[in-house]
Design a protein around this motif. Sequence first.
Motif, short mmCIF file in Angstrom:
data_model
loop_
_atom_site.label_atom_id
_atom_site.label_comp_id
_atom_site.label_asym_id
_atom_site.label_seq_id
_atom_site.Cartn_x
_atom_site.Cartn_y
_atom_site.Cartn_z
N ARG A 255 0.85 -1.19 0.00
CA ARG A 255 0.00 0.00 0.00
C ARG A 255 0.88 1.24 0.00
O ARG A 255 1.89 1.30 0.71
N ASP A 258 -0.78 7.23 -1.34
CA ASP A 258 -2.02 7.70 -1.97
C ASP A 258 -3.16 6.70 -1.85
O ASP A 258 -4.23 6.87 -2.45
N GLY A 259 -2.94 5.61 -1.09
CA GLY A 259 -4.00 4.63 -0.86
C GLY A 259 -4.07 3.52 -1.89
O GLY A 259 -4.89 2.61 -1.76
N GLU A 261 -3.23 0.10 -3.81
CA GLU A 261 -2.76 -1.21 -3.38
C GLU A 261 -2.26 -1.99 -4.58
O GLU A 261 -2.91 -2.04 -5.63
#
Length: 328
Positions: A255, A258-259, A261
């Motif tokens: 991760r 910026d989030g 994945e």
Amino acid sequence: AGYDVFAVIEPAVRVAQRERGLDHKGQAGTLASAITAGVAMGLDAERLAHALALAMDMACGTEQYVWDAGLCDTKDLLAGYGARNGIYAAQLAAFGFQGPPGALDGPYGYYHAFGDGYDPAYLEPLGKRFALAETGFKPHAGCRHVHACVDAALELLKGGRPAPEDIVAIEVGTYRSAMTPDFRVNYHPENEGQAGFSLPVAVSVALTRGSWYREDIEAYDEPEIRRLRHLVKVYLDEEIEAAYPEKNGCVVRVRTKDGREYVGRVDYAKGEPENMLTDAEFEAKFRRLVGDLLPPAQVDRILELTSRLEEVPDVGELVRLTVRGKKR
């Protein structure tokens, strides 16, 4: 022949030898080496049997190097011991030396002395199964149990390469044997030997450098890799554990700030029969490993000869080519 002999000896003693701390390369590997050398030397069945029996008494080696990683050199030496001792056993048999007839099945033979006893069923696969086709080949350095993690990380990179400085979390899901004992989840390796067994190091190095050769492992304590390895969470993946040992897979999740994945997964480590290296990958590995040891012309000649090994009239030429400066 050597692979087939190893395959009917090592599985039968594997659990007992693990419990006793014995090393398979120096143990069953010595017996396999004796048969390989004996067949190459043209020994008849009687002398091959003596070579195997003599090799039984030369089998050696423990896995204490696993616990003392980085403090000793025996991990690599044991494979050499097995090869050397097996060849020596075959030479002794060719000269006329005899080994004990009960070397495998006798009261103090190999299966009893180094395992839990003998069962005739152990030898039934000989001539029916060909172990070479079932054998895995290591494409990377370090411990085999970290390779699926490396491969999963490399698969992840194929879908997009997150900048190491943007990574905030790393998860590694694997099978139990890959994460135990504790040195396999070592966040603070003191040397490259310990680093080579560590899943947090392996995934951090693979994500940063894109490979897992010895020089990559040596970079285990570089600042960015050190930061990443402390972000790693290793957990038991129940699905992967249920499939082991038929499969030796791994899943890696990353991760970023910026989030986003990123996920990489393999069901089999690269080099397993189900996920075998291509000819080009085998060649690339060989060239990388010997690139600073042999001139390019010799490397090319070795590859050319091994591509048609069954047609080479004098295998001595191949052996001589492994020495720097020898062309024939």
